[in-house]
Design an enzyme around this catalytic site. Structure first.
Site, PDB file in Angstrom:
ATOM      1  N   LYS A 165     -10.842  -2.783  -3.867  1.00  0.00           N
ATOM      2  CA  LYS A 165     -11.731  -1.611  -3.863  1.00  0.00           C
ATOM      3  C   LYS A 165     -11.007  -0.373  -4.366  1.00  0.00           C
ATOM      4  O   LYS A 165     -11.608   0.523  -4.918  1.00  0.00           O
ATOM      5  CB  LYS A 165     -12.195  -1.309  -2.436  1.00  0.00           C
ATOM      6  CG  LYS A 165     -13.045  -2.364  -1.781  1.00  0.00           C
ATOM      7  CD  LYS A 165     -13.634  -1.798  -0.479  1.00  0.00           C
ATOM      8  CE  LYS A 165     -14.140  -2.890   0.415  1.00  0.00           C
ATOM      9  NZ  LYS A 165     -13.172  -3.280   1.440  1.00  0.00           N
TER      10      LYS A 165
ATOM     11  N   LYS B 105      -4.534  -8.360  -7.201  1.00  0.00           N
ATOM     12  CA  LYS B 105      -5.826  -8.808  -6.670  1.00  0.00           C
ATOM     13  C   LYS B 105      -6.918  -7.793  -6.975  1.00  0.00           C
ATOM     14  O   LYS B 105      -6.644  -6.603  -7.108  1.00  0.00           O
ATOM     15  CB  LYS B 105      -5.726  -9.112  -5.165  1.00  0.00           C
ATOM     16  CG  LYS B 105      -5.918  -7.950  -4.253  1.00  0.00           C
ATOM     17  CD  LYS B 105      -6.129  -8.387  -2.807  1.00  0.00           C
ATOM     18  CE  LYS B 105      -6.286  -7.148  -1.954  1.00  0.00           C
ATOM     19  NZ  LYS B 105      -7.451  -7.131  -1.090  1.00  0.00           N
TER      20      LYS B 105
ATOM     21  N   LYS C  42       0.822  -1.216   0.000  1.00  0.00           N
ATOM     22  CA  LYS C  42       0.000   0.000   0.000  1.00  0.00           C
ATOM     23  C   LYS C  42       0.850   1.258   0.000  1.00  0.00           C
ATOM     24  O   LYS C  42       0.366   2.326  -0.374  1.00  0.00           O
ATOM     25  CB  LYS C  42      -0.967  -0.002   1.187  1.00  0.00           C
ATOM     26  CG  LYS C  42      -2.087  -0.999   0.997  1.00  0.00           C
ATOM     27  CD  LYS C  42      -3.308  -0.718   1.813  1.00  0.00           C
ATOM     28  CE  LYS C  42      -4.453  -1.573   1.277  1.00  0.00           C
ATOM     29  NZ  LYS C  42      -5.654  -1.513   2.017  1.00  0.00           N
TER      30      LYS C  42
HETATM   31  N1  AQP Z   1      -9.579 -10.016  -4.330  1.00  0.00           N
HETATM   32  C1  AQP Z   1      -9.996 -10.682  -3.272  1.00  0.00           C
HETATM   33  N2  AQP Z   1     -10.179 -12.036  -3.325  1.00  0.00           N
HETATM   34  C2  AQP Z   1     -10.621 -12.727  -2.250  1.00  0.00           C
HETATM   35  N3  AQP Z   1     -10.905 -12.138  -1.060  1.00  0.00           N
HETATM   36  C3  AQP Z   1     -10.737 -10.792  -0.965  1.00  0.00           C
HETATM   37  N4  AQP Z   1     -10.924  -9.918   0.039  1.00  0.00           N
HETATM   38  C4  AQP Z   1     -10.607  -8.672  -0.374  1.00  0.00           C
HETATM   39  N5  AQP Z   1     -10.208  -8.693  -1.648  1.00  0.00           N
HETATM   40  C5  AQP Z   1     -10.273 -10.001  -2.049  1.00  0.00           C
HETATM   41  C6  AQP Z   1     -11.404 -10.313   1.347  1.00  0.00           C
HETATM   42  O1  AQP Z   1     -12.530  -9.527   1.655  1.00  0.00           O
HETATM   43  C7  AQP Z   1     -12.584  -9.338   3.066  1.00  0.00           C
HETATM   44  C8  AQP Z   1     -12.789  -7.905   3.357  1.00  0.00           C
HETATM   45  O2  AQP Z   1     -11.692  -7.154   2.884  1.00  0.00           O
HETATM   46  P1  AQP Z   1     -11.487  -5.709   3.475  1.00  0.00           P
HETATM   47  O3  AQP Z   1     -12.470  -4.801   2.921  1.00  0.00           O
HETATM   48  O4  AQP Z   1     -11.497  -5.734   4.933  1.00  0.00           O
HETATM   49  O5  AQP Z   1     -10.034  -5.344   3.118  1.00  0.00           O
HETATM   50  P2  AQP Z   1      -9.180  -5.377   1.822  1.00  0.00           P
HETATM   51  O6  AQP Z   1      -8.507  -6.687   1.710  1.00  0.00           O
HETATM   52  O7  AQP Z   1      -8.262  -4.234   1.934  1.00  0.00           O
HETATM   53  O8  AQP Z   1     -10.196  -5.155   0.649  1.00  0.00           O
HETATM   54  P3  AQP Z   1      -9.925  -4.525  -0.738  1.00  0.00           P
HETATM   55  O9  AQP Z   1     -11.209  -4.573  -1.407  1.00  0.00           O
HETATM   56  O10 AQP Z   1      -8.824  -5.180  -1.448  1.00  0.00           O
HETATM   57  O11 AQP Z   1      -9.550  -3.025  -0.404  1.00  0.00           O
HETATM   58  P4  AQP Z   1      -8.272  -2.184  -0.743  1.00  0.00           P
HETATM   59  O12 AQP Z   1      -8.518  -1.644  -2.072  1.00  0.00           O
HETATM   60  O13 AQP Z   1      -8.268  -1.146   0.332  1.00  0.00           O
HETATM   61  O14 AQP Z   1      -7.071  -3.079  -0.721  1.00  0.00           O
HETATM   62  C9  AQP Z   1     -11.267  -9.888   3.637  1.00  0.00           C
HETATM   63  O15 AQP Z   1     -11.510 -11.168   4.186  1.00  0.00           O
HETATM   64  C10 AQP Z   1     -10.381  -9.998   2.428  1.00  0.00           C
HETATM   65  O16 AQP Z   1      -9.439 -11.037   2.564  1.00  0.00           O
END
Ligand code: AQP
Length: 344
Positions: A210, A207, A114
């Protein structure tokens, strides 16, 4: 001591939920409620580790809670709430900030990813300390199982390290207080199935996330049928037809990703998907995948919209969930205060 099996997991209201959040986490929440006592949190305190507009945070917090329920989580049988309502999360996170080591945090790949290419000095202290709050979220409830996507594996390992170090550092105090030597459980991550890491539709080496600036890289839970079909149609693929066996997916990142998504949505295996589509071109497969995704996601989107139209009812089930969560949280935290030597 044998811990009562208990599930905890959470999702950040930090943007629109996508297919990765659904397949990696929320779908698993629904499955695990059949066999476990479950606590599902909307982790709004994690969300503010990067800037969130307050109105948007309120909207997104309700939308994530609504999506849990729309996907099938029962807020009566389980505990569903937003993290900030239970102040013990912050309190235990502080204790864990004093248990975790700087070196452990520095090794977190999510922090490194990040901040890569950015000015890490300008990031919030909260973003750096995020895994310690995550450990507090889980251990406050002495959760034994945490369903998450593969990206959270390292944070779960850190949670285990924090639990073990706490149990070890305070071993004499635990004894003195008449508490079990393994006060905190060594929690097991639950990372299973064909889509534990859903990849970007535009670049299958990254991956689905968001925060990806490319809109077409992710399918949103709230996308309409048209948007889903367009994004799948435009997903990057290679020129080869689909292989007939799973080992044919090796080294084919895009194919592996799309077949994994198909398998997870249809609750089957990649091998079974390839038995059906092996040897075919991408056109037919993408049409079938779009139809499947719409069939699975559209009812969830419709129910989420229905629920968010009545924010009072979402607030009510989250207040009820928070009250029930607080009882467990205070039990743990009152013991932790005694263990570490806080008066009062
Ligand atoms: N691409 C993914 N594949 C499988 N699982 C995923 N998770 C996130 N992206 C994937 C799982 O979703 C849950 C919630 O995630 P989160 O919102 O708490 O955090 P994150 O991993 O930071 O989500 P994002 O969407 O990827 O956000 P950003 O853009 O901020 O990095 C978790 O169980 C996560 O593993």
């Amino acid at each position: 001591m044998a811990f009562t099996p208990r599930v905890f997991s959470g999702t950040q209201p930090s943007g629109d939920l996508h297919l990765g959040n659904y397949l990696g986490a929320i779908k698993r929440y629904v499955e695990m409620q059949k066999t476990h006592e479950c606590i599902y949190c909307v982790v709004d305190m994690h969300a503010i580790t990067v800037w969130q507009d307050p109105d948007n945070l309120r909207r997104a917090t309700r939308e994530v809670a609504a999506a849990y329920v729309a996907a099938g989580v029962d807020p009566k049988k389980n505990i569903v709430f937003n993290q900030s309502r239970v102040h013990q999360h912050a309190e235990l996170a502080w204790v864990f900030n004093c248990v975790a080591r700087m070196g452990w945090m520095n090794r977190m790949t999510q922090w490194k990813d990040k901040t890569a290419g950015k000015n890490a000095e300008a990031e919030s202290l909260g973003l750096f300390a995020y895994p310690s709050l995550m450990a507090a979220d889980i251990l406050l409830y002495k959760a034994t199982h945490v369903p998450v996507g593969d990206d959270q594996k390292q944070h779960l390992e850190l949670t285990r390290d924090i639990a073990a170090k706490f149990n070890n550092d305070y071993a004499p105090s635990l004894k003195e207080q008449g508490l079990d030597a393994d006060f905190f459980p060594i929690t097991a991550p639950v990372i299973a199935g064909p889509a534990t890491r859903v990849m970007s539709l535009k670049d299958a080496s990254k991956k689905m996330s968001k925060s990806d600036p490319a809109e077409g890289a992710r399918i949103l839970l709230m996308d309409d049928a048209d948007a889903i079909a367009k994004k799948i149609k435009r997903a990057t693929t290679d020129p080869e037809p689909l292989p007939s066996e799973e080992r044919g997916l090796e080294g084919r990142l895009e194919a592996n990703n799309l077949v994994g998504i198909f398998a997870a949505l249809s609750e089957t295996s990649k091998a079974a998907v390839l038995t059906q589509f092996g040897g075919q071109g991408w056109g037919a497969f993408k049409t079938a995948l779009a139809d499947l995704a719409v069939a699975k996601l559209a009812p969830i989107a419709a129910e989420t919209r229905h629920l968010v139209a009545d924010p009072g009812s979402i607030d009510a089930f989250m207040a009820d969930g928070a009250a029930r969560a607080s009882e467990i949280a205070e039990q743990t935290m009152s013991e932790v205060r005694r263990i570490v030597g806080f008066l009062g």
